[in-house]
Write a protein that holds these residues in place. Structure first.
Motif, PDB file in Angstrom:
ATOM      1  N   PRO A 278       0.816  -1.233   0.000  1.00  0.00           N
ATOM      2  CA  PRO A 278       0.000   0.000   0.000  1.00  0.00           C
ATOM      3  C   PRO A 278       0.843   1.273   0.000  1.00  0.00           C
ATOM      4  O   PRO A 278       0.765   2.064   0.917  1.00  0.00           O
ATOM      5  CB  PRO A 278      -0.802  -0.145   1.286  1.00  0.00           C
ATOM      6  CG  PRO A 278       0.126  -0.888   2.207  1.00  0.00           C
ATOM      7  CD  PRO A 278       0.919  -1.824   1.337  1.00  0.00           C
ATOM      8  N   VAL A 279       1.634   1.440  -1.036  1.00  0.00           N
ATOM      9  CA  VAL A 279       2.499   2.622  -1.094  1.00  0.00           C
ATOM     10  C   VAL A 279       1.990   3.686  -2.067  1.00  0.00           C
ATOM     11  O   VAL A 279       2.485   4.813  -2.075  1.00  0.00           O
ATOM     12  CB  VAL A 279       3.936   2.237  -1.524  1.00  0.00           C
ATOM     13  CG1 VAL A 279       4.540   1.267  -0.529  1.00  0.00           C
ATOM     14  CG2 VAL A 279       3.945   1.644  -2.928  1.00  0.00           C
TER      15      VAL A 279
ATOM     16  N   GLY B 239       0.477   6.647  -3.746  1.00  0.00           N
ATOM     17  CA  GLY B 239      -0.033   7.927  -3.288  1.00  0.00           C
ATOM     18  C   GLY B 239       0.463   8.342  -1.917  1.00  0.00           C
ATOM     19  O   GLY B 239       0.136   9.430  -1.455  1.00  0.00           O
ATOM     20  N   VAL B 240       1.251   7.487  -1.260  1.00  0.00           N
ATOM     21  CA  VAL B 240       1.800   7.851   0.044  1.00  0.00           C
ATOM     22  C   VAL B 240       3.150   8.526  -0.188  1.00  0.00           C
ATOM     23  O   VAL B 240       4.050   7.944  -0.798  1.00  0.00           O
ATOM     24  CB  VAL B 240       1.959   6.618   0.955  1.00  0.00           C
ATOM     25  CG1 VAL B 240       2.512   7.040   2.315  1.00  0.00           C
ATOM     26  CG2 VAL B 240       0.634   5.900   1.115  1.00  0.00           C
ATOM     27  N   VAL B 241       3.269   9.731   0.295  1.00  0.00           N
ATOM     28  CA  VAL B 241       4.389  10.580  -0.088  1.00  0.00           C
ATOM     29  C   VAL B 241       5.730  10.074   0.433  1.00  0.00           C
ATOM     30  O   VAL B 241       6.779  10.491  -0.048  1.00  0.00           O
ATOM     31  CB  VAL B 241       4.110  12.029   0.376  1.00  0.00           C
ATOM     32  CG1 VAL B 241       4.351  12.168   1.867  1.00  0.00           C
ATOM     33  CG2 VAL B 241       4.924  13.019  -0.408  1.00  0.00           C
ATOM     34  N   HIS B 242       5.710   9.162   1.398  1.00  0.00           N
ATOM     35  CA  HIS B 242       6.965   8.704   1.988  1.00  0.00           C
ATOM     36  C   HIS B 242       7.663   7.629   1.169  1.00  0.00           C
ATOM     37  O   HIS B 242       8.801   7.275   1.457  1.00  0.00           O
ATOM     38  CB  HIS B 242       6.706   8.176   3.405  1.00  0.00           C
ATOM     39  CG  HIS B 242       6.132   9.210   4.303  1.00  0.00           C
ATOM     40  ND1 HIS B 242       6.909  10.141   4.947  1.00  0.00           N
ATOM     41  CD2 HIS B 242       4.851   9.513   4.616  1.00  0.00           C
ATOM     42  CE1 HIS B 242       6.135  10.953   5.650  1.00  0.00           C
ATOM     43  NE2 HIS B 242       4.877  10.591   5.464  1.00  0.00           N
ATOM     44  N   PHE B 243       6.992   7.093   0.177  1.00  0.00           N
ATOM     45  CA  PHE B 243       7.545   5.954  -0.542  1.00  0.00           C
ATOM     46  C   PHE B 243       7.729   6.269  -2.022  1.00  0.00           C
ATOM     47  O   PHE B 243       6.880   6.932  -2.632  1.00  0.00           O
ATOM     48  CB  PHE B 243       6.627   4.741  -0.396  1.00  0.00           C
ATOM     49  CG  PHE B 243       6.340   4.396   1.029  1.00  0.00           C
ATOM     50  CD1 PHE B 243       7.370   4.061   1.888  1.00  0.00           C
ATOM     51  CD2 PHE B 243       5.054   4.453   1.530  1.00  0.00           C
ATOM     52  CE1 PHE B 243       7.118   3.773   3.227  1.00  0.00           C
ATOM     53  CE2 PHE B 243       4.791   4.164   2.860  1.00  0.00           C
ATOM     54  CZ  PHE B 243       5.828   3.823   3.717  1.00  0.00           C
TER      55      PHE B 243
ATOM     56  N   GLN C  76       7.249   5.903  -5.709  1.00  0.00           N
ATOM     57  CA  GLN C  76       6.067   5.384  -6.388  1.00  0.00           C
ATOM     58  C   GLN C  76       6.454   4.379  -7.468  1.00  0.00           C
ATOM     59  O   GLN C  76       7.306   4.661  -8.310  1.00  0.00           O
ATOM     60  CB  GLN C  76       5.281   6.536  -7.003  1.00  0.00           C
ATOM     61  CG  GLN C  76       4.742   7.505  -5.966  1.00  0.00           C
ATOM     62  CD  GLN C  76       3.775   6.822  -5.001  1.00  0.00           C
ATOM     63  OE1 GLN C  76       2.667   6.469  -5.366  1.00  0.00           O
ATOM     64  NE2 GLN C  76       4.211   6.600  -3.762  1.00  0.00           N
TER      65      GLN C  76
END
Lengths: 320, 320, 320, 320
Positions: free
Chosen positions: C96-97, C99-103, C105
Motif C-alpha cells: 500500500p504505497v 499515493g503515500v508521499v513517503h515511498f 512510487q
C-alpha cells in the motif's frame, strides 16, 4: 492553456480567489522557489526556463533550479526595471526550436512579483507575458516572494494578480513578510499539483512536524494580516525614499513600487549588467525609523553585513 | 581514516566534545538526512551506500538519498533488531568491486542511532562497523534523529557515541526531541564540511531567516535540556512496556533501548521482511500518561493517523 | 494499459510486427539500457523500478539507471534461474504505497530476455508479469540485450515475445549478436517515445554521424541475419554443454536456454546470492570450436580477462 | 595551477606530447563533450562554467552539460569571432562570488578549438585565458571537436596548442575528421582522470565492444592521418571562399581559419545575437568540388537538410 479555462468550476476553491485568498488550494511548504519551478521543467527533459537577468533564480540560488530540474537551463530575457519585456519574450519563444532535438525545449516562464528591483508587474503586463507563454504551451510561474507587497501596491485582488492574469503556479512567499520559514506553492491547475508532494518529500522539504510551521499561514492570511504587513513595509520604503531623494548625489535606480530588502539588482552579475559597480548605497533604517545613510558605501554581500534583524525598510538608491 | 587522527588538535572545537556537546562545530540546518549523505556519495560518482534494511533512508525517504547524490545506490546489510551486523558489513565491503568500472564504488556506511527498531548501538558496536568502513576508505555516517535518546540509554558522552567510536558525520536530530524544524549536521573532519553549505543552499535548505529556527539549538543543548527530554521519553517508553507486557497475547518485537515514535519496523517493505504483516499494534499514550492500547489494530501509515501531537511515548509491540 | 490496445491501428508499423521485425518503429541508438528505463521512471519522480537481483541494471551498470532517472530506486524481486517470480512481483506491487508521499512510487518493471542466467521467459511468463505490472499502472520494460537468442529458443514471432505478451518498451540489443555499437529502443506505445529523442541527446547518446552505425541494423534485421546469428550462438552453447556435462565435478547451474557470454550470475553481489563464490568456471571456446575448460578457475571480472574477441560460446557451469 | 607544473615529469607520456600526439594518455570514448566537462563542474557542487555564447555546449547540446554535472550553470563570455575575450573573462572571474554560498562557484572555462565560427585560438590567446582560469583555481577545458583543423591552421605541435598553453582537459574530436563515432578525452593532469572511467560508465558511454570503435584512433593518429585530413578540409574551405567572395552581395562573416561544417553561428539564439536572422547562406560543395551556392537561402536547421554525407567543405558567408 487559457488561464481561465484551466481554472474552471471543477476547482471550486480557486473560483473564490477573487474574494478570499485563504481559500487557495495552497500547499504549505518551507520549499523555496526551485521546488515549484522544477515541476514545470521536469515535464520536458532538458527544458528551458525564461526569466529576467535579475531574477532571484538566475542570480542567487546557487543553481538550485538546475539541480531540482535535473538540468534545465535559464534563458535571460531582458527588460526595464527588472521586468521581462513582453516583446523580447515573444521573440525568444518564437525561435524555431520546438521539436528539434538539439535544443532545450521551452518549458516555463518565471516572473518575480514584486521584482528584484522593487517594481511591480501590473495585471495587464502579466497577461501580455502569459499570452506568449501559453501560446507555445509553456507554463507561467510567479515567484511571489513579495507577492503581498505587490498586491498592496496594485490594489487589486490576489486572483487578478495571479491566475486571472494567466499565472499557472504561484510561489507565495511569506517569510519576507512576517512568517517564520513557511511559504506556500499555489497551483491554479490542480493537475499540476499532483506530483508536487512527492517532489517536495524527495527534496527534503517535507519537514517533520511541519504542520507547526504551516499553521502560521492561517493567521497570516486571515483578517488581512499579510496585506497589513505589506502595506506598512511599502509605506516605510516610500518614506525612506522621500527622505533620501533630496540628498545631493543620490539618485533612485528604479521606481519604488514595493519594498525590497535588497539593495540594487541582486548579485554581482546583475549589478554589472546594470552598470552600478560601486554606486549602490546601503541604507538601513533603525528601529525608530531614522535613516542612517551610508553614501558611497561599497556594496558587499548582504550576508556579511546584515547583522540587525529585521531590515524591512530598504530601497534601491544610487550614490555615485 | 582513523577516527581519532581525523579529529586532531587542529580542530579545537571537536577536541572538547567529550565534555561539552555545545562546542561541536555544528551547522544548524532544517536539512534532513540526505543532505549529509549526499556529501559522502557525491565524492565517488555512482557510489554505494550501505545501510540496514529498516534504515529510514532505505524505507521512507522517497529516494531522497538517490536524488541528492545524483544516483547513489543503497545496499542493505541485515542484522538483528535494526542494527547492521558488523560481519555482514565486512563481507560486503570485502567484495572485489574497488576500481572496477562496472560497479558502484563503495562510498559510505549509514547507521541509525537509536535504530528504527528502538535499539541502540553501543560504542563498541559502532567501532566494529567503523573499522570495516574506514579500512576500505568509506565514511561512516550516523543518522542521529534520536541521538539524544541513544545517549541517554548508553549513558556515555556524545563524543564516545560519535567520533571516538569512528563516526565521521552525524546528523544530529532535534525535531523528534522538542525542537521545531531545526537539526544539525556535525562533521568531525572539517575538510568534509567545506562543500556542505553550498549543497544545502543548492538543495533549498538554506532558509530565509533560518537563524531564528537555528537559535533553538542553543537552548536545546545548553544545560542538558536535550538529555532531559530524551531521558523522559525513554522512561515513558519503559513505563508503557511495563504496562503492556503482562497483557495476554502481547509480545515485544525488540528490546526497548530507546523511545521511538514509530510502531514496528518502518515501511511496508521492512514490515514484510520482519514478517509482521498485521501484528504490530498501535499504542498511544495520552497527555496524562495513561495508555490506550489498541490490540489487533491494523498498521496504517502513521501520516494517516497521527492527529495528536506530540506522541513521544510509543513502543514496538506485536499483538497477534 | 492493455498492451494490445496501446498498439492500435494508428501505429501501422507495429501492426505488422508479427510478420516482420524490420517494420518496428525502432529508434537506433548506441544508448544502453538506462536510456529506456529512465523514460519510465522519470514520469514519476522518486520512482521505483522492479527487477531481478541478477538483472544487469541491478548488478553491473554503476548506478546508470539511478543517474538517468535522477534517482529512481531498484527493488529486487527474486525468482528461480534469473527470472522474476510473478507471485512475488504481484505481492510487491500490492504493497500500500501508492499515493503515500513517503515511498517511491512504483514506475516500471524490467525483465531481461534472455536472462542473465541464460534462461528465457516464455510468452506466458511475460504475460503473467505484465498483468501485475499494468494492473498498477506501471510500464513493462524488456532488456533485450539477447532478445534474438531468446527468440531463437522460443521459436515464436518477435511480437509474441514482446508487445503481444505485454511489453511496453524493448531495448533491442544487437551488439552481443554481431552489430558494432548499435542498439535500438522499441516503444510499442508511440506516446512513450515522444521524449526519448530529447533524453538521448541530453545523455550524449545522439552521436555525430550516428546514421553510419545505425545502418547496420538494416542488414541485421533483413533476411533474418539476426536470427541466424542467434541460432548459431545457441547451438554452440548447447554443444559446449554437451561436452562439459560428462566431466567429473561439473554441474550446470541453470538450464541452457540461450547463449550467454557471461559466466555465472553477473556481478559479485549476485554471485554471493547464488552461493557460488568460487565455483564458477570460465570456459572459452576457441575459433575452431574446441573447448578449453579451466576447471576450478577462479572467477575474475571478465573485463580483466576477455582478450580474445568474440567469445560467443560460453555457458554457466559450476565446478566445485 | 601553472599548466607546465601540472604536467610534470611524473607524467612521462605527456612529456613527449610535443613530438608525438599518439603518446597522449588518451581514453578513447564515444562520449561527447559533456562527459569531460562534468568532471570539472562536479567537483564543486552548483558550479559555474564559462564559455562563449556560440559554444556548442551553450547552443546545441540540449542541456547535456547541466544534466551531467547535476546542474552546473553556463555563463556566457562574449568576444569577437567566436572567441572568448580574455579581459571579459578576467572580469567575470574577478567577481566576488568565491566562498559565498548564494552563488554557483566558478569551476571551469571551456573554449572551442577551432571555434564554432571557424576561427582558431592562437597559443598565446589560450595562454591569456588559462592565466585567468588558473589564477582562480578553475580548470581549462578545450572542446577540440576540430582540434586537428586548428592544429593544421596554426602549424604548431599538439602540445603547444593544448597543455603547454594551459589546457587541463582536451576533448579530442575525431568524428568530424574521418573517424566513426570515436573520440578521446585527454587529461593533462592524471589526477583529474581518475573518476572519468566511472562517470563514462554511469553515463552509458562505455559501450560493449567499444575497443573496436576505439581502434580507429590508432590509425587516425599514426603517420599523421588526422593532420592530412584536416589540412585537406581547411584547403577546401579556403577554395570555397575564394570562389564565393567575388560573388555580388556575398560577404564573409568571419575569417576562415579552419573548416567548419556548420553555417553561421550555431543555434538560433547565437544567430540572433549575431544579428544574422536570415542573412546566412547555405553553401554545399558536391563530390566534384563544384560549389552550389544558394544565395538568400533561409537558414534551416542542418538536421533537416543535411542529406548528403559528408559535407566537409562549408563556410560561413552572409548573403543579404
Amino acid at each position: 492553456m487559457e488561464p481561465t479555462s484551466g481554472h474552471s468550476g471543477s476547482n471550486a476553491a480557486c473560483a473564490s480567489c477573487s474574494t478570499s485568498p485563504t481559500s487557495w488550494p495552497a500547499r504549505s511548504s518551507p520549499a523555496r522557489l526551485p521546488t515549484a519551478l522544477r515541476w514545470h521543467a521536469a515535464r520536458r527533459p532538458g527544458g528551458a526556463i525564461y526569466c529576467h537577468p535579475t531574477a532571484h533564480i538566475a542570480s542567487e540560488e546557487t543553481n538550485a533550479p538546475e539541480f531540482f530540474t535535473s538540468g534545465a537551463r535559464l534563458f535571460r530575457i531582458d527588460g526595464a526595471a527588472g521586468k521581462i519585456d513582453p516583446q523580447k519574450l515573444a521573440d525568444a519563444l518564437a525561435q524555431p526550436v520546438y521539436g528539434v532535438v538539439h535544443f532545450p525545449q521551452p518549458a516555463a516562464v518565471s516572473i518575480t512579483q514584486a521584482t528584484e528591483c522593487g517594481t511591480v508587474y501590473a495585471p495587464e503586463e502579466i497577461a501580455a507575458i502569459a499570452t506568449s507563454t501559453h501560446r507555445h504551451g509553456l507554463k507561467l510561474h510567479m515567484d511571489g516572494a513579495r507577492f503581498a507587497n505587490a498586491l498592496s501596491f496594485v490594489g487589486c485582488s490576489p486572483a487578478e494578480l495571479s491566475w486571472k492574469a494567466g499565472v499557472d503556479v504561484l510561489s507565495l512567499g511569506a517569510t519576507k513578510n512576517g512568517v517564520l520559514s513557511a511559504e506556500a506553492v499555489v497551483f491554479f491547475d490542480a493537475g499540476l499539483a499532483r506530483e508536487f508532494a512527492f517532489r517536495s518529500k524527495r527534496g527534503g522539504h517535507l519537514l517533520s512536524k511541519m504542520r507547526l510551521l504551516s499553521a502560521q499561514l492561517d493567521a497570516y492570511l486571515a483578517d488581512g494580516l499579510w496585506l497589513d504587513n505589506a502595506r506598512h513595509a511599502n509605506a516605510m520604503a516610500r518614506r525612506l525614499v522621500a527622505g533620501l531623494t533630496p540628498l545631493k548625489g543620490t539618485q533612485l535606480l528604479y521606481p519604488v513600487d514595493a519594498n525590497r530588502d535588497l539593495r540594487g539588482p541582486a548579485g554581482p552579475h546583475a549589478r554589472r549588467a546594470a552598470g552600478c559597480r560601486r554606486a549602490v548605497s546601503s541604507v538601513a533604517v533603525g528601529p525608530a525609523g531614522r535613516a542612517r545613510l551610508s553614501p558611497g558605501h561599497r556594496l558587499r554581500h548582504r550576508s556579511h553585513r546584515r547583522r540587525a534583524f529585521p531590515v524591512h525598510r530598504q530601497v534601491c538608491v544610487s550614490n555615485p
